[in-house]
Design a protein around this motif. Structure first.
Motif, short mmCIF file in Angstrom:
data_model
loop_
_atom_site.label_atom_id
_atom_site.label_comp_id
_atom_site.label_asym_id
_atom_site.label_seq_id
_atom_site.Cartn_x
_atom_site.Cartn_y
_atom_site.Cartn_z
N TYR A 83 0.96 -1.18 -0.03
CA TYR A 83 -0.08 0.05 -0.01
C TYR A 83 0.72 1.14 -0.08
O TYR A 83 1.46 1.32 1.11
N TYR A 84 0.65 2.04 -1.27
CA TYR A 84 1.58 3.30 -1.36
C TYR A 84 0.52 4.11 -1.74
O TYR A 84 -0.03 3.96 -2.85
N ASN A 85 0.22 5.16 -1.16
CA ASN A 85 -1.04 6.10 -1.37
C ASN A 85 -0.57 7.57 -1.16
O ASN A 85 0.55 7.93 -0.14
N TYR A 86 -1.28 8.67 -1.27
CA TYR A 86 -1.15 10.16 -1.25
C TYR A 86 0.36 10.39 -1.45
O TYR A 86 0.82 9.93 -2.49
N LYS A 87 1.03 10.88 -0.72
CA LYS A 87 2.39 11.27 -1.04
C LYS A 87 3.48 10.32 -0.40
O LYS A 87 4.57 10.69 -0.43
N THR A 89 4.53 7.48 -1.99
CA THR A 89 4.57 6.49 -3.15
C THR A 89 5.95 6.33 -3.83
O THR A 89 5.90 5.63 -4.61
N LYS A 91 8.48 4.10 -3.89
CA LYS A 91 8.61 2.69 -3.38
C LYS A 91 10.26 2.38 -3.63
O LYS A 91 10.83 1.34 -3.26
N SER A 96 6.66 -0.26 2.47
CA SER A 96 5.51 0.02 3.43
C SER A 96 5.46 -1.32 4.38
O SER A 96 5.47 -2.33 4.08
N TYR A 113 5.97 3.73 6.85
CA TYR A 113 6.96 3.83 5.59
C TYR A 113 8.37 4.11 6.05
O TYR A 113 8.68 4.98 6.77
N GLN A 149 -6.16 12.01 4.31
CA GLN A 149 -5.12 10.64 4.52
C GLN A 149 -5.40 10.03 5.97
O GLN A 149 -5.47 10.77 7.18
#
Length: 160
Positions: A83-87, A89, A91, A96, A113, A149
């Motif tokens: 799960y990588y979301n909003y700011k 991201t 990778k 995560s 993170y 968020q």
């Protein structure tokens, strides 16, 4: 940021211990001290940082906008996540970790993170072990926060 937090904690401890003045101790008090020093004091990961932790994971979850930049403690079970979301991201730089708090449930979970280089050992362990016990100090960076968020933060330090 991690180094600043550790330095701040150490300075606080030094100030507190340095400001206490030694009093004269009678023989009965010396005996008490000797009896208690035979047992090693077990310090927890939380205790190491308790002086600077004024926010809990619950505070950060329920009042996110007012908890930005404030370190908080979370203890629970961890699993790698995709799960990588909003700011959050990047990778290539971060991985995560889904953490279900020990004093919460699945709906209270956090996505923490962690820097891939700094926490490589944690990443390697989580690749092979599921539901791993973990303790973290994390914070929600102001520049990574977006309205709406939920429960996403950067990890500062980890005990695994």
């Amino acid at each position: 940021m991690k180094k600043l937090l550790i330095i701040f904690t150490l300075l606080t401890i030094l100030i507190i211990t340095g400001c206490s003045s030694p009093d004269k101790v009678n023989k009965a008090d010396e005996t008490k001290v000797e009896a208690t020093t035979d047992q090693p004091k077990v310090s927890s990961f939380f205790d190491e940082y308790s002086e600077v932790l004024k926010t809990t994971w619950k505070d950060a979850s329920f009042d996110t906008a007012n908890s930005l930049q404030k370190p908080f403690y979370i203890k629970g079970t961890a699993n790698l996540s995709n799960y990588y979301n909003y700011k959050f991201t990047n990778k290539q730089k971060l991985f995560s970790v889904e953490v279900i708090p020990e004093d919460g449930n699945f709906s209270d979970r956090w996505f923490i993170y962690l820097d891939r280089e700094e926490f490589k050992e944690v990443y390697d362990e989580l690749k092979v072990e599921q539901d791993k016990p973990i303790e973290l100090i994390a914070y929600i960076p102001t520049n990574s926060y977006s309205d709406g968020q939920d429960n996403m933060a950067l990890g500062m330090t980890v005990n695994h």
